[in-house]
Design a protein around this motif. Structure first.
Motif, short mmCIF file in Angstrom:
data_model
loop_
_atom_site.label_atom_id
_atom_site.label_comp_id
_atom_site.label_asym_id
_atom_site.label_seq_id
_atom_site.Cartn_x
_atom_site.Cartn_y
_atom_site.Cartn_z
N ARG A 63 0.82 -1.20 0.00
CA ARG A 63 0.00 0.00 0.00
C ARG A 63 0.87 1.26 0.00
N ASP A 102 -7.25 0.32 -7.67
CA ASP A 102 -8.20 -0.25 -6.71
C ASP A 102 -7.86 0.14 -5.26
N ILE A 103 -7.61 1.44 -5.08
CA ILE A 103 -7.39 1.95 -3.72
C ILE A 103 -8.33 3.12 -3.50
N SER A 104 -8.55 3.43 -2.24
CA SER A 104 -9.45 4.53 -1.89
C SER A 104 -8.71 5.86 -2.02
N SER A 105 -9.32 6.80 -2.76
CA SER A 105 -8.70 8.12 -2.89
C SER A 105 -8.66 8.86 -1.56
N SER A 106 -9.69 8.67 -0.73
CA SER A 106 -9.71 9.32 0.58
C SER A 106 -8.59 8.77 1.47
N ALA A 107 -8.33 7.46 1.36
CA ALA A 107 -7.24 6.86 2.13
C ALA A 107 -5.89 7.42 1.65
N TYR A 108 -5.77 7.63 0.33
CA TYR A 108 -4.53 8.21 -0.22
C TYR A 108 -4.31 9.61 0.33
N TYR A 119 0.75 4.16 -2.84
CA TYR A 119 0.55 5.57 -2.54
C TYR A 119 1.69 6.43 -3.10
N CYS A 172 -6.25 6.08 -8.53
CA CYS A 172 -6.77 5.30 -7.40
C CYS A 172 -7.79 4.26 -7.87
N LYS A 173 -8.64 4.66 -8.81
CA LYS A 173 -9.63 3.72 -9.33
C LYS A 173 -8.97 2.58 -10.08
N GLU A 219 -7.70 10.63 -8.77
CA GLU A 219 -8.90 9.78 -8.72
C GLU A 219 -8.82 8.64 -9.73
#
Length: 222
Positions: free
Chosen positions: A12, A36-42, A16, A32-33, A29
């Protein structure tokens, strides 16, 4: 094989960092899509990373405090800046001054010791003032003037004696010594002046009435 929690965190982190490195080329965005990771988590991860400016400030603070402590709290912003620049650290005096102010430190200036280079209470016979402030001469080797001063160094005081020819204001003889004996100060400068100018006639030698200049050995040499 099931991945360990540590391995997942490392993957992870790398993901990032990849997004951060390429954020000027692609939208966060979309990356991240795709990954397959969350943009908010990034963005949360990004917020927790110290800025480069903060990292540089903390690094400079450590260097400033190190030089300050090694100088036993004597160095101010000018001296610390000079030392850092000499050591290859690019910084300005204003930045060092801000760091010192923020950390509540300043130069502890002690009353400096100044060695006495002129002692006229020696009780020895002194010459009259034949020069009488006539500081111009139209011939070389007619009038030489001399003085002795001190130079502070990291390893103690050094004593500099110089002899000037008033004809062209050239320093014709000098000496640097660790003591103030006549032998190591005035007489060495006198011998250098004679070698450099090779005077062929009488000349006036003017100085203060300090103990080095009235030494019997110097009078004999002159």
């Amino acid at each position: 094989m099931k991945k360990s929690h540590q391995h997942i965190l490392q993957e992870r982190q790398l993901t990032y960092e990849f997004v951060s490195d390429n954020s000027t080329m692609f939208s966060v965005e979309s990356m991240c899509k795709t990954l397959d990771i969350s943009s908010s988590a990034y963005y949360e991860w990004k917020k927790d990373i110290p800025s480069q400016r903060k990292i540089a400030w903390e690094k400079d603070t450590r260097l400033v405090l190190k030089e300050y402590n090694e100088s036993k709290c004597r160095y101010g912003s000018h001296k610390i800046t000079a030392v850092l620049n000499q050591n290859g650290v690019s910084t300005s005096r204003n930045r060092v001054a801000r760091i010192m102010k923020r950390n509540g430190i300043k130069s502890c200036i002690c009353k400096s010791y100044k060695p006495q280079t002129t002692r006229s209470d020696h009780g020895k016979r002194v010459a009259l003032n034949h020069l009488n402030r006539e500081f111009k001469t139209n011939e070389p080797c007619k009038v030489w003037v001399s003085d002795l001063t001190y130079v502070p160094t990291e390893h103690g005081w050094l004593y500099l004696t110089a002899i000037m020819d008033l004809f062209d204001h050239s320093i014709v003889g000098w000496s640097m010594s660790e003591d103030m004996t006549a032998e190591n100060t005035v007489m060495k400068a006198w011998e250098m002046a004679k070698r450099n100018r090779k005077p062929k006639s009488e000349r006036l030698f003017h100085s203060d009435q300090g103990v080095r200049y009235v030494a019997e050995e110097l009078k004999k040499r002159i």
